[in-house]
Design a protein around this motif. Structure first.
Motif, PDB file in Angstrom:
ATOM      1  N   GLN A  10       0.832  -1.198   0.000  1.00 19.31           N
ATOM      2  CA  GLN A  10       0.000   0.000   0.000  1.00 19.31           C
ATOM      3  C   GLN A  10       0.870   1.253   0.000  1.00 19.31           C
ATOM      4  O   GLN A  10       0.548   2.255  -0.651  1.00 19.31           O
ATOM      5  N   SER A  11       1.991   1.197   0.707  1.00 25.82           N
ATOM      6  CA  SER A  11       2.918   2.326   0.734  1.00 25.82           C
ATOM      7  C   SER A  11       3.425   2.642  -0.667  1.00 25.82           C
ATOM      8  O   SER A  11       3.486   3.810  -1.066  1.00 25.82           O
ATOM      9  N   GLU A  53      -1.034 -20.750   5.336  1.00 27.15           N
ATOM     10  CA  GLU A  53      -2.106 -19.971   5.968  1.00 27.15           C
ATOM     11  C   GLU A  53      -1.730 -18.499   6.115  1.00 27.15           C
ATOM     12  O   GLU A  53      -2.594 -17.624   6.038  1.00 27.15           O
ATOM     13  N   THR A  54      -0.444 -18.207   6.346  1.00 24.93           N
ATOM     14  CA  THR A  54      -0.031 -16.838   6.633  1.00 24.93           C
ATOM     15  C   THR A  54       0.498 -16.096   5.415  1.00 24.93           C
ATOM     16  O   THR A  54       0.910 -14.948   5.525  1.00 24.93           O
ATOM     17  N   ALA A  55       0.515 -16.738   4.256  1.00 27.17           N
ATOM     18  CA  ALA A  55       0.995 -16.038   3.055  1.00 27.17           C
ATOM     19  C   ALA A  55       0.100 -14.835   2.786  1.00 27.17           C
ATOM     20  O   ALA A  55      -1.119 -14.951   2.724  1.00 27.17           O
ATOM     21  N   GLY A  56       0.701 -13.677   2.650  1.00 34.27           N
ATOM     22  CA  GLY A  56      -0.088 -12.471   2.423  1.00 34.27           C
ATOM     23  C   GLY A  56       0.789 -11.256   2.245  1.00 34.27           C
ATOM     24  O   GLY A  56       1.966 -11.369   1.894  1.00 34.27           O
ATOM     25  N   ALA A  57       0.233 -10.077   2.477  1.00 32.90           N
ATOM     26  CA  ALA A  57       0.968  -8.826   2.284  1.00 32.90           C
ATOM     27  C   ALA A  57       2.096  -8.700   3.301  1.00 32.90           C
ATOM     28  O   ALA A  57       2.028  -9.231   4.412  1.00 32.90           O
ATOM     29  N   ILE A  58       3.127  -7.962   2.908  1.00 38.21           N
ATOM     30  CA  ILE A  58       4.295  -7.776   3.770  1.00 38.21           C
ATOM     31  C   ILE A  58       3.910  -7.130   5.094  1.00 38.21           C
ATOM     32  O   ILE A  58       4.481  -7.447   6.141  1.00 38.21           O
ATOM     33  N   GLU A  59       2.924  -6.227   5.063  1.00 34.34           N
ATOM     34  CA  GLU A  59       2.503  -5.556   6.293  1.00 34.34           C
ATOM     35  C   GLU A  59       1.899  -6.520   7.306  1.00 34.34           C
ATOM     36  O   GLU A  59       1.721  -6.167   8.473  1.00 34.34           O
ATOM     37  N   GLU A  60       1.582  -7.729   6.858  1.00 35.99           N
ATOM     38  CA  GLU A  60       0.964  -8.726   7.737  1.00 35.99           C
ATOM     39  C   GLU A  60       1.912  -9.861   8.102  1.00 35.99           C
ATOM     40  O   GLU A  60       1.498 -10.865   8.678  1.00 35.99           O
ATOM     41  N   THR A  95      12.643 -13.256   6.837  1.00 36.66           N
ATOM     42  CA  THR A  95      13.879 -13.540   6.100  1.00 36.66           C
ATOM     43  C   THR A  95      13.759 -13.524   4.583  1.00 36.66           C
ATOM     44  O   THR A  95      14.741 -13.772   3.890  1.00 36.66           O
ATOM     45  N   ASN A  96      12.599 -13.250   4.072  1.00 34.67           N
ATOM     46  CA  ASN A  96      12.414 -13.457   2.628  1.00 34.67           C
ATOM     47  C   ASN A  96      11.997 -12.198   1.881  1.00 34.67           C
ATOM     48  O   ASN A  96      11.082 -12.207   1.073  1.00 34.67           O
ATOM     49  N   TYR A  97      12.685 -11.090   2.151  1.00 36.36           N
ATOM     50  CA  TYR A  97      12.307  -9.831   1.522  1.00 36.36           C
ATOM     51  C   TYR A  97      13.502  -9.164   0.844  1.00 36.36           C
ATOM     52  O   TYR A  97      14.524  -9.792   0.594  1.00 36.36           O
ATOM     53  N   TRP A  98      13.332  -7.855   0.567  1.00 36.79           N
ATOM     54  CA  TRP A  98      14.349  -7.086  -0.141  1.00 36.79           C
ATOM     55  C   TRP A  98      14.585  -5.771   0.595  1.00 36.79           C
ATOM     56  O   TRP A  98      13.738  -5.307   1.372  1.00 36.79           O
ATOM     57  N   SER A  99      15.707  -5.152   0.304  1.00 36.59           N
ATOM     58  CA  SER A  99      16.109  -3.942   1.032  1.00 36.59           C
ATOM     59  C   SER A  99      15.156  -2.775   0.827  1.00 36.59           C
ATOM     60  O   SER A  99      15.042  -1.898   1.682  1.00 36.59           O
ATOM     61  N   ASN A 100      14.443  -2.754  -0.301  1.00 33.84           N
ATOM     62  CA  ASN A 100      13.536  -1.637  -0.575  1.00 33.84           C
ATOM     63  C   ASN A 100      12.213  -1.745   0.176  1.00 33.84           C
ATOM     64  O   ASN A 100      11.376  -0.850   0.089  1.00 33.84           O
ATOM     65  N   GLN A 101      12.003  -2.822   0.930  1.00 34.32           N
ATOM     66  CA  GLN A 101      10.713  -3.034   1.586  1.00 34.32           C
ATOM     67  C   GLN A 101      10.699  -2.615   3.054  1.00 34.32           C
ATOM     68  O   GLN A 101       9.765  -2.933   3.784  1.00 34.32           O
ATOM     69  N   GLY A 142       3.871  -1.762   8.839  1.00 37.89           N
ATOM     70  CA  GLY A 142       3.035  -2.842   9.348  1.00 37.89           C
ATOM     71  C   GLY A 142       3.296  -3.140  10.811  1.00 37.89           C
ATOM     72  O   GLY A 142       2.374  -3.454  11.571  1.00 37.89           O
ATOM     73  N   ALA A 143       4.571  -3.014  11.213  1.00 32.29           N
ATOM     74  CA  ALA A 143       4.948  -3.305  12.599  1.00 32.29           C
ATOM     75  C   ALA A 143       4.644  -2.148  13.542  1.00 32.29           C
ATOM     76  O   ALA A 143       4.570  -2.332  14.763  1.00 32.29           O
TER      77      ALA A 143
END
Length: 436
Positions: free
Chosen positions: A50-51, A261-268, A280-286, A293-294
């Motif tokens: 969303q950001s 079950e938990t696969a979804g948006a990064i904010e979640e 552990t499964n993201y990128w530096s721009n996120q 989200g946190a």
């Protein structure tokens, strides 16, 4: 007779003058260019949080104010389903004018002649590449042609919650950690706090983690010619999968059903809910998206080293690329948008590091000078990643996604414990060979 001729001549002079004035007025008010009624609409498709959507829409609004004759129609979704949508539109020859891409998917589109070669537009100056280094332009080249423009530089990243690490009394993730160090870290977090050390040990499903692991052992996921897998020793596959199973058995990461079950948006992600200490499964721009989200700043960390690595497997990547449909009816308007996107300082500040650390030097300098908390962290992290990076990944072969899907099918079977890692290694190689 004289009066009749005079009347005819007078009427002719009036008519000529009238036409002349009308013609002049048309030229003065832009008759040789597009009128305001002759508006062009170009379509721009992207995926993201969303950001990212909000930032991009602000830049589009800014562009449309500067170019009122060009309207940009946004088409955005989350990552899930984006490529199915693009592939369907490609099959129907209805791709958006501008498509946000990732390098690993581009070769298939290039092979199918679906993307516009930007080289002629760069050569004639229509597409401005001033202040964009050659190394960054290379990231958008496929088969020697400029098929896209890197939006920014990126690195595979994990994110951790400092407060949870402090509470557990566990040291923060380090650049020098090995895969074994990280496994012990996840287990300690679980033992101390009763939460997960991580959702997964690395980016398991999309092969990013396995790609890094292979590179560290002198191999690669795809062979250089793109006609086979890039590793011969299946023990590498077995060992990588066994690390995951060991952590599942210890309760330090999610099991198979929990992951689905938990696969979804990064904010979640679970780290945003303090149900896991790391993601552990993201990128530096996120960073901005996951921290939003946190509700607090989370901090990026690099993938681990291999204890016995023979070369550096971690890498920098174009965060994503902007590409142009081969069938666009408005290449000039598209180039105006790309020039604005890459070179406008105000637009650059709005976008920040969401699509990677900017590749345009003046924009990058402006953002660094007035950087937000998130952007400062990202700039520092990308510098750290660059100091610990191997070579840029080569372009993937057109059948890459079929091979990755075959990998994913076996991955799920293994973590559901339907087959062993050894059986999975054989099944994946057999299925991949059939695809190649």
């Amino acid at each position: 007779m004289f009066n009749k001729k005079w009347l005819i001549l007078s009427f002719t002079l009036v008519l000529v003058c009238s036409l002349s004035v009308t013609s002049s007025a048309w030229w003065i008010f832009g008759g040789d260019d597009k009128s305001e009624d002759d508006q062009v609409t170009i379509r721009f498709a992207w995926w993201g949080s969303q950001s990212r959507h909000e930032r991009t829409l602000k830049v589009i609004e800014l562009f449309e104010k500067k170019y009122p004759n060009i309207k940009v129609q946004p088409e955005y979704t989350g990552w899930s389903g984006y490529w199915d949508k693009m592939n369907a539109q490609a099959a129907g020859k209805n791709l958006p004018d501008i498509i946000q891409h990732v390098r690993k998917y581009m070769s298939g589109y290039v092979k199918n002649d679906q993307l516009l070669d930007l080289t002629p537009y760069i050569k004639n100056g229509t597409l401005d590449t001033a202040n964009i280094g050659d190394a960054y332009l290379e990231m958008g080249k496929i088969y020697g042609k400029q098929m896209g423009m890197a939006t920014g530089v990126n690195a595979p990243a994990g994110y951790y919650d400092k407060e949870l690490f402090d509470k557990a009394g566990v040291a923060y993730p380090s650049t020098d950690d090995t895969w074994q160090d990280r496994a012990e870290m996840f287990k300690k977090i679980h033992d101390k706090l009763g939460i997960l050390g991580a959702s997964t040990p690395a980016a398991q499903q999309d092969c990013t983690g396995f790609t890094v692991y292979l590179r560290q052992h002198g191999a690669s996921f795809f062979a250089e010619d793109g006609k086979s897998l890039g590793y011969d020793d299946d023990q590498l596959f077995v060992d990588f999968m066994k690390m995951d199973l060991d952590l599942i058995n210890a309760g330090a990461v999610q099991n198979a059903s929990q992951r689905q079950e938990t696969a979804g948006a990064i904010e979640e992600d679970l780290v945003t809910k303090q149900k896991a200490a790391t993601a552990t499964n993201y990128w530096s721009n996120q960073l901005a998206a996951i921290s939003t989200g946190a509700g607090k700043t989370l901090y990026p960390f690099l993938y681990p080293r291999a204890k016995d690595q023979v070369q550096e497997g971690r890498y920098l990547n174009p965060a994503m690329l902007l590409t142009v449909s081969k069938n666009t009816e408005y290449p000039e308007e598209v180039m105006k948008f790309l020039n604005f996107w890459f070179h406008d300082i105000e637009a650059g500040k709005i976008l920040g590091t969401d699509r990677g650390t900017p590749v345009e030097s003046k924009v990058k300098a402006a953002i660094k000078a007035d950087a937000s908390e998130y952007d400062k962290i990202v700039f520092d992290f990308v510098d750290e990643a660059a100091a610990n990076a191997g070579s840029v990944l080569p372009a993937e072969p057109p059948i890459a996604q079929e091979v990755i899907r075959a990998y994913e099918e076996v991955y799920w079977k293994i973590i559901y414990k339907q087959i062993t890692p050894e059986q999975g290694a054989k099944e994946f190689r057999k299925n991949a060979s059939a695809i190649f």
